[in-house]
Write an enzyme that holds these catalytic residues in place. Structure first.
Site, PDB file in Angstrom:
ATOM      1  N   GLY A  73      40.547  38.564  48.027  1.00  0.00           N
ATOM      2  CA  GLY A  73      40.753  38.862  49.447  1.00  0.00           C
ATOM      3  C   GLY A  73      39.914  40.016  49.948  1.00  0.00           C
ATOM      4  O   GLY A  73      38.949  40.421  49.308  1.00  0.00           O
ATOM      5  N   GLY A  94      29.764  38.205  51.408  1.00  0.00           N
ATOM      6  CA  GLY A  94      29.494  37.803  50.016  1.00  0.00           C
ATOM      7  C   GLY A  94      30.382  36.634  49.641  1.00  0.00           C
ATOM      8  O   GLY A  94      29.938  35.613  49.102  1.00  0.00           O
ATOM      9  N   HIS A  95      31.681  36.772  49.948  1.00  0.00           N
ATOM     10  CA  HIS A  95      32.600  35.648  49.723  1.00  0.00           C
ATOM     11  C   HIS A  95      32.172  34.467  50.584  1.00  0.00           C
ATOM     12  O   HIS A  95      32.278  33.309  50.174  1.00  0.00           O
ATOM     13  CB  HIS A  95      34.035  36.043  50.095  1.00  0.00           C
ATOM     14  CG  HIS A  95      34.589  37.205  49.322  1.00  0.00           C
ATOM     15  ND1 HIS A  95      34.768  38.449  49.886  1.00  0.00           N
ATOM     16  CD2 HIS A  95      35.010  37.322  48.047  1.00  0.00           C
ATOM     17  CE1 HIS A  95      35.280  39.274  48.986  1.00  0.00           C
ATOM     18  NE2 HIS A  95      35.433  38.622  47.858  1.00  0.00           N
ATOM     19  N   SER A 138      34.437  44.370  48.532  1.00  0.00           N
ATOM     20  CA  SER A 138      35.660  44.759  49.249  1.00  0.00           C
ATOM     21  C   SER A 138      35.894  46.256  49.138  1.00  0.00           C
ATOM     22  O   SER A 138      36.439  46.880  50.045  1.00  0.00           O
ATOM     23  CB  SER A 138      36.864  43.999  48.674  1.00  0.00           C
ATOM     24  OG  SER A 138      36.614  42.618  48.713  1.00  0.00           O
TER      25      SER A 138
HETATM   26  P1  AMP Z   1      36.350  39.542  44.460  1.00  0.00           P
HETATM   27  O1  AMP Z   1      37.163  39.185  45.656  1.00  0.00           O
HETATM   28  O2  AMP Z   1      35.630  40.844  44.588  1.00  0.00           O
HETATM   29  O3  AMP Z   1      37.098  39.372  43.162  1.00  0.00           O
HETATM   30  O4  AMP Z   1      35.165  38.473  44.414  1.00  0.00           O
HETATM   31  C1  AMP Z   1      35.416  37.096  44.455  1.00  0.00           C
HETATM   32  C2  AMP Z   1      34.124  36.362  44.195  1.00  0.00           C
HETATM   33  O5  AMP Z   1      33.163  36.713  45.184  1.00  0.00           O
HETATM   34  C3  AMP Z   1      33.504  36.701  42.834  1.00  0.00           C
HETATM   35  O6  AMP Z   1      32.955  35.524  42.264  1.00  0.00           O
HETATM   36  C4  AMP Z   1      32.430  37.688  43.216  1.00  0.00           C
HETATM   37  O7  AMP Z   1      31.353  37.720  42.292  1.00  0.00           O
HETATM   38  C5  AMP Z   1      31.974  37.139  44.546  1.00  0.00           C
HETATM   39  N1  AMP Z   1      31.334  38.190  45.325  1.00  0.00           N
HETATM   40  C6  AMP Z   1      31.826  39.407  45.640  1.00  0.00           C
HETATM   41  N2  AMP Z   1      30.909  40.135  46.323  1.00  0.00           N
HETATM   42  C7  AMP Z   1      29.810  39.359  46.433  1.00  0.00           C
HETATM   43  C8  AMP Z   1      28.511  39.544  47.005  1.00  0.00           C
HETATM   44  N3  AMP Z   1      28.178  40.673  47.605  1.00  0.00           N
HETATM   45  N4  AMP Z   1      27.631  38.513  46.935  1.00  0.00           N
HETATM   46  C9  AMP Z   1      27.971  37.367  46.300  1.00  0.00           C
HETATM   47  N5  AMP Z   1      29.174  37.131  45.744  1.00  0.00           N
HETATM   48  C10 AMP Z   1      30.069  38.117  45.791  1.00  0.00           C
END
Ligand code: AMP
Length: 284
Positions: free
Chosen positions: A33, A38-39, A188
């Site tokens: 969340g 990026g997400h 995040s």
């Molecule tokens: P998180 O919510 O931070 O656990 O991330 C969820 C997914 O989004 C994971 O696969 C992360 O690698 C991906 N993610 C987070 N930040 C980025 C970003 N800046 N660019 C690409 N993917 C991202």
């Protein structure tokens, strides 16, 4: 299909079963969340490739080795749901902690070797928590494809290894890191940076880029590259947790750059930990 928000494991299983019958391949994007662009890249890619896209939003307590980090982790469900719908997701799975862990679990997924260095060395239990919750999500949603960001390169390697070792019928797709205009990888946790720390944050990617450029210019000695990276991040308000050059396949420290390597670093800016990496092909 109408956008749905699902809170229980049973409702998620039922919805996914229906979608697989009616809409072809199902894509899963696991997240914690506080969603950002990026997400968005992961969700859009899944929506472009799959008949149904499920986004899970779950701040998984078992992957936090630091209780303070868990407490302060940003949460913003209302905006997450709006973004998911805009990006083309069909279902958002938002289970509670009790729904995911009704009892103290006695089972976990441990991926050895590739978890020894980088974040694995500094966050005990983190990748066990990640692998276990992703295995649970794979069993609940049963996706055909799952989307992960290259930003968390070690996490991606852990998931790929788990999928191979445990024969999950899931195709793992990686998505390039999405960055702010100044190069900072979107995260995040960036929202927790003070203005002063935010202005220092782009130095992480700048240092990685400078080291990648040195390697491209012919420097093959990983120790030299590492030293240079650490020197570039030398600042009274930046704490370097690690700056490593590892083989891209095993994530073990590299000596000479004779095959693909990952240059990866983690820094602390105040109480906020940031990670980033660059993948370098052995021939560059
Ligand atoms: P998180 O919510 O931070 O656990 O991330 C969820 C997914 O989004 C994971 O696969 C992360 O690698 C991906 N993610 C987070 N930040 C980025 C970003 N800046 N660019 C690409 N993917 C991202």
């Amino acid at each position: 299909m109408k956008f749905q928000v699902v809170e229980t494991v049973q409702a998620m299983r039922d919805a996914a079963r229906q979608c697989r019958i009616n809409a072809g391949p199902l894509g899963l994007v696991p997240t914690m969340g506080a969603l950002h662009e990026g997400h968005g890249a992961l969700v859009r890619q899944s929506a472009g490739e799959c008949g149904t896209t499920v986004v899970s939003v779950f701040v998984n307590p078992t992957q936090f080795n630091d209780p303070e980090d868990l407490r302060l982790y940003p949460r913003n469900l209302e905006s997450d749901l709006e973004l998911c719908e805009r990006w083309g997701a069909d279902i958002v799975f938002v289970p509670s902690v009790e729904e995911m862990y009704p009892d103290e679990p006695l089972t976990g997924v441990e991926v050895r070797g590739i978890t020894e260095h980088l974040c694995g060395a500094f966050r005990p239990g983190h990748f066990r928590g990640v692998a276990t919750v992703v295995a649970k999500l794979f069993n609940i949603v049963q996706p055909d494809r799952a989307y992960f960001g290259q930003k968390d390169a070690q996490q991606l390697a852990v998931i790929r290894q788990m999928v191979r070792d445990l024969n999950f019928p899931v195709e793992v797709r990686s998505v390039p890191t999405v960055r702010e205009a100044d190069g900072l990888a979107m995260s995040s946790r960036n929202s927790r940076l003070s203005p002063q720390h935010r202005s220092l944050a782009p130095r992480l990617f700048q240092a990685l880029r400078a080291v990648a450029d040195l390697a491209a210019a012919g420097e093959r000695d990983a120790a030299q590259l590492r030293q240079r990276g650490i020197a570039l991040l030398d600042h009274e308000n930046i704490k370097v947790e690690y700056f490593e050059v590892v083989h891209a396949d095993t994530l073990q420290p590299a000596g000479r750059l004779d095959r693909d390597v990952l240059i990866a670093a983690a820094i602390w800016l105040g109480g906020v930990r940031l990670i980033d990496n660059i993948l370098l092909s052995g021939s560059s």
